[in-house]
Design an enzyme around this catalytic site. Structure first.
Site, PDB file in Angstrom:
ATOM      1  CE  LYS A 183      -3.859   2.097   2.510  1.00  0.00           C
ATOM      2  NZ  LYS A 183      -4.813   1.922   3.628  1.00  0.00           N
ATOM      3  CD  GLU A 189       9.013  -6.893   6.749  1.00  0.00           C
ATOM      4  OE1 GLU A 189       8.866  -7.166   7.953  1.00  0.00           O
ATOM      5  OE2 GLU A 189       8.586  -5.836   6.230  1.00  0.00           O
ATOM      6  N   GLY A 244      -5.066  -2.864   4.614  1.00  0.00           N
ATOM      7  CA  GLY A 244      -4.330  -3.971   4.011  1.00  0.00           C
ATOM      8  C   GLY A 244      -4.991  -5.319   4.217  1.00  0.00           C
ATOM      9  NE  ARG A 245      -7.174  -5.044  10.282  1.00  0.00           N
ATOM     10  CZ  ARG A 245      -6.561  -3.883  10.474  1.00  0.00           C
ATOM     11  NH1 ARG A 245      -5.394  -3.651   9.878  1.00  0.00           N
ATOM     12  NH2 ARG A 245      -7.097  -2.952  11.231  1.00  0.00           N
ATOM     13  CD  GLU A 330      -2.568  -5.656  10.981  1.00  0.00           C
ATOM     14  OE1 GLU A 330      -1.369  -5.995  11.096  1.00  0.00           O
ATOM     15  OE2 GLU A 330      -3.109  -5.442   9.877  1.00  0.00           O
ATOM     16  CG  HIS A 360      -5.471 -37.144  14.921  1.00  0.00           C
ATOM     17  ND1 HIS A 360      -5.522 -38.432  15.407  1.00  0.00           N
ATOM     18  CD2 HIS A 360      -6.519 -37.031  14.071  1.00  0.00           C
ATOM     19  CE1 HIS A 360      -6.547 -39.075  14.868  1.00  0.00           C
ATOM     20  NE2 HIS A 360      -7.172 -38.241  14.054  1.00  0.00           N
ATOM     21  CE  LYS A 472       5.695  -2.727  10.087  1.00  0.00           C
ATOM     22  NZ  LYS A 472       4.745  -2.166   9.093  1.00  0.00           N
TER      23      LYS A 472
END
Length: 508
Positions: A183, A189, A244-245, A330, A360, A472
């Site tokens: 965005k 990253e 973003g999400r 978030e 399991h 950050k």
């Protein structure tokens, strides 16, 4: 764009009225059964009264009207416009956003028709730029007979070069396309991974013109993408009113269209749009996202729950809990409300994985642990393959899903305390008619709208995320100290004594 959602989607009135005989609610043919939540009619009445006191209906109206409900950033949260296939006007500050959204749809459709001979697509993004499209690509790969255009879709998110190396070992550089998704176009990253992929293209003998042809970007910061080297006509915008999400419905979802065709992407949007219409128009008592939100709130108030699990009994949805973790934690993982005061409740910890594998692993804790952990069981009525064994296997899968919910609810007595199941462990069942692009879109929008409802009930802003920024900031001086190679780093304003000692150990 020929897909017509109204031809397969019930209208909001039909969706709101449809109920199964046992009282479970249904919308867009998705069934929600809360019978095992342990909530009696009087308690439901109190919960809906609480929703009205929180002015939840007004919040829903403001959400779809483009009001600036993201108060801290003075923005609306209009991700629903990205899947508004009806193209009805969505007004933001006096301007209809739908022409710009429609233009992106047309560009995505055109791109799907342009790419010929592409063997690999590397989608570079992290967080909301990664989870949604990755989930959709993985889930839809299991749909029997789905069109696949033969490209290998690679998702590069982690700064760990192990992921980068694995992808570059497989991709064919001269027939690879690269989609950089950020965005802000400043995400560390993402930009570092993008530079590494461009370096790989150069080292593989690709010319400058070939690299220009290969690079695409999805961003709200068009100048930054151009400065990176992406051609203007290769840049697909999205807007600051899209979190973003919540962005998979935008050009962030480009891999879905490229991999499975634009019609499949439209169906994905149509399912979400249909669920939005239900959320917008259905009364609170018949509103699936609201009912789910109130059920979780009840378990917080009654049991003080600190976690809940989402268990999809469909291997195709194994990525769903990872997507849901970001959406819920978030959005609503906060201790301060919209009024700046401490809140009583916020997002529980979210976890989960595909059943029956999960049985399991950690179901022992669900049945006999000291913590009460509500569960959303998600099941699909139709098998997810056309194998000859599919019907028999799917019957066992559904049997396990139903049995676990029953066992958790009722428990079991025994003279041996090791064999006692306390019971009264709450759960809901979500049942999809089948798993395809339409119902995947409906499922994701259902949970998005539930997250927004919970934020309103908790008086939390679900559309900002200030808590992710501090780490950050601290990472920058630490990275600089690591890069120095010195094993005599001293504590300072940005690095405390413990971290300094760790840096010195790593540099020694």
């Amino acid at each position: 764009m020929s897909f017509k959602p109204e031809s397969k989607t019930p209208n909001s009135a039909q969706a709101a009225q449809g109920e199964t005989p046992n009282g479970a609610h249904t919308a867009v043919d998705v069934v929600l059964d809360t019978a095992y939540q342990g909530i009696n009619p009087s308690q439901w009445s109190d919960l809906f009264a609480q929703a009205r006191k929180s002015q939840l209906s007004q919040f829903i109206a403001d959400l779809f009207a483009g009001k600036h409900i993201n108060q801290s950033e003075d923005r609306p949260a209009l991700h629903s416009a990205l899947r508004n296939l009806s193209r009805s006007p969505v007004i933001l500050d006096g301007v209809d956003v739908m022409p710009a959204v429609s233009e992106v749809w047309h560009r995505i459709e055109a791109l799907c028709n342009q790419w010929v001979g592409v063997t690999d697509v590397i989608h570079i993004g992290i967080g909301g730029s990664d989870f949604g499209p990755r989930l959709a690509i993985e889930a839809l790969a299991h749909v029997p007979g789905i069109e696949s255009r033969g490209m290998r879709m690679h998702f590069l998110a982690n700064i760990d070069t192990a992921e980068l190396a694995r992808i570059l070992d497989r991709a064919l550089p001269h027939s690879t396309r690269v989609i950089i998704v950020s965005k802000s176009f400043t995400t560390l990253e993402t930009t570092m991974n993008a530079k590494a992929v461009v370096a790989w293209l150069k080292a593989s003998g690709c010319t400058k013109s070939q690299i220009n042809k290969a690079l695409y970007a999805v961003t709200a910061n068009v100048p930054a993408a151009q400065e990176f080297g992406v051609q203007e006509d290769h840049i697909y915008p999205f807007w600051d009113w899209v979190g973003g999400r919540y962005s998979v419905w935008s050009a962030v979802g480009l891999p879905i269209a490229l991999q499975y065709g634009f019609k499949t992407f439209e169906e994905f949007l149509a399912g979400a749009h249909a669920m939005d219409l239900h959320f917008k128009n259905a009364p609170l008592e018949e509103n699936l996202p609201v009912i789910m939100a109130l059920a979780l709130l009840h378990q917080q108030e009654k049991h003080g729950i600190k976690a809940y699990a989402a268990i999809p009994y469909a291997d195709a949805l194994d990525w769903f809990p990872k997507w849901l973790q970001q959406l819920d934690m978030e959005s609503n993982g906060k201790s301060v409300g919209k009024d700046g005061k401490p809140v009583k409740y916020s997002s529980p910890v979210v976890f989960g994985s595909a059943g029956s594998n999960a049985q399991h692993s950690y179901f022992q804790l669900f049945h006999q642990g000291t913590e009460i952990i509500p569960i959303d069981f998600i099941a699909v009525r139709k098998p997810m393959s056309d194998r000859p064994e599919a019907v028999a296997h799917h019957r066992i899968l559904l049997s396990n899903c139903l049995a676990q919910a029953q066992a958790l609810a009722h428990g079991k007595s025994d003279e041996n305390p090791n064999n006692v199941y306390p019971g009264n462990r709450p759960s809901s069942l979500l049942l999809l008619p089948e798993l395809n692009a339409f119902y995947l879109g409906a499922l994701l929008a259902l949970y998005e709208n539930r997250a927004a409802s919970l934020g309103a009930l908790w008086n939390i802003n679900s559309f900002d995320q200030p808590g992710v920024e501090y780490g950050k900031v601290l990472a920058k001086p630490i990275e600089k100290a690591l890069a120095s190679g010195s094993d005599h780093v001293q504590a300072n304003d940005g690095i405390d004594a413990i971290t300094a000692a760790r840096i010195n150990f790593l540099n020694s």
